[in-house]
Design a protein around this motif. Structure first.
Motif, short mmCIF file in Angstrom:
data_model
loop_
_atom_site.label_atom_id
_atom_site.label_comp_id
_atom_site.label_asym_id
_atom_site.label_seq_id
_atom_site.Cartn_x
_atom_site.Cartn_y
_atom_site.Cartn_z
N LYS A 186 10.24 3.05 5.76
CA LYS A 186 8.83 3.00 6.18
C LYS A 186 8.02 4.09 5.49
O LYS A 186 6.83 3.94 5.28
CB LYS A 186 8.71 3.19 7.70
CG LYS A 186 8.82 1.95 8.50
CD LYS A 186 8.24 2.22 9.88
CE LYS A 186 9.34 2.31 10.90
NZ LYS A 186 8.83 2.54 12.26
N HIS A 187 8.69 5.18 5.16
CA HIS A 187 8.02 6.34 4.60
C HIS A 187 8.00 6.35 3.07
O HIS A 187 7.47 7.27 2.47
CB HIS A 187 8.66 7.62 5.12
CG HIS A 187 8.72 7.66 6.62
ND1 HIS A 187 7.61 7.80 7.41
CD2 HIS A 187 9.78 7.53 7.46
CE1 HIS A 187 7.96 7.77 8.68
NE2 HIS A 187 9.28 7.61 8.74
N PHE A 188 8.59 5.34 2.46
CA PHE A 188 8.57 5.24 1.00
C PHE A 188 7.19 4.81 0.53
O PHE A 188 6.43 4.20 1.28
CB PHE A 188 9.60 4.22 0.51
CG PHE A 188 11.03 4.70 0.55
CD1 PHE A 188 11.41 5.85 1.21
CD2 PHE A 188 12.02 3.96 -0.06
CE1 PHE A 188 12.72 6.27 1.26
CE2 PHE A 188 13.34 4.37 -0.03
CZ PHE A 188 13.69 5.52 0.63
N ALA A 189 6.89 5.11 -0.71
CA ALA A 189 5.61 4.72 -1.29
C ALA A 189 5.48 3.19 -1.28
O ALA A 189 6.47 2.47 -1.49
CB ALA A 189 5.51 5.24 -2.72
N LYS A 190 4.28 2.72 -1.02
CA LYS A 190 4.05 1.26 -0.99
C LYS A 190 4.26 0.64 -2.37
O LYS A 190 4.74 -0.47 -2.49
CB LYS A 190 2.64 0.95 -0.49
CG LYS A 190 2.39 1.41 0.93
CD LYS A 190 3.23 0.64 1.90
CE LYS A 190 2.95 1.13 3.31
NZ LYS A 190 3.98 0.75 4.25
N GLU A 191 3.86 1.34 -3.39
CA GLU A 191 4.04 0.87 -4.77
C GLU A 191 5.14 1.71 -5.41
O GLU A 191 4.94 2.86 -5.74
CB GLU A 191 2.74 1.04 -5.56
CG GLU A 191 1.58 0.24 -5.02
CD GLU A 191 1.77 -1.25 -5.23
OE1 GLU A 191 2.35 -1.65 -6.25
OE2 GLU A 191 1.32 -2.02 -4.36
N GLU A 192 6.29 1.11 -5.57
CA GLU A 192 7.38 1.83 -6.21
C GLU A 192 7.90 1.00 -7.37
O GLU A 192 7.94 -0.23 -7.29
CB GLU A 192 8.50 2.13 -5.20
CG GLU A 192 8.85 0.95 -4.36
CD GLU A 192 10.07 1.18 -3.53
OE1 GLU A 192 11.05 1.67 -4.06
OE2 GLU A 192 10.02 0.83 -2.36
#
Length: 75
Positions: free
Chosen positions: A25-31
């Motif tokens: 959930k805490h990862f970047a939305k655009e990876e």
């Protein structure tokens, strides 16, 4: 509660799924490498494979020693 839900492996795999979803959930939305999707798919696959193997064992009325052969063939 279904039979597979009583297994410690099932419980641990479902805990892993919850933890992976919470973490990602805490990862970047655009990876760039879709790491979130990959991690979630892998986590979800563990309880699904356990469930599938247990269904096969039950349908074939296999002895528990045969379970290892079924699991090995899933690879």
């Amino acid at each position: 509660m279904r039979a597979h839900e009583k297994l410690e492996a099932w419980k641990l795999s479902m805990q892993l799924v919850r933890e992976i979803y919470e973490l990602t959930k805490h990862f970047a939305k655009e990876e760039p490498f879709c790491l979130t999707q990959q991690m979630r798919r892998v986590a979800i696959s563990i309880p699904l494979i356990l469930h599938k193997v247990l269904i096969e064992v039950a349908q074939k009325n296999m002895h528990i020693s045969s379970v290892l052969q079924v699991v090995h063939n899933q690879k």
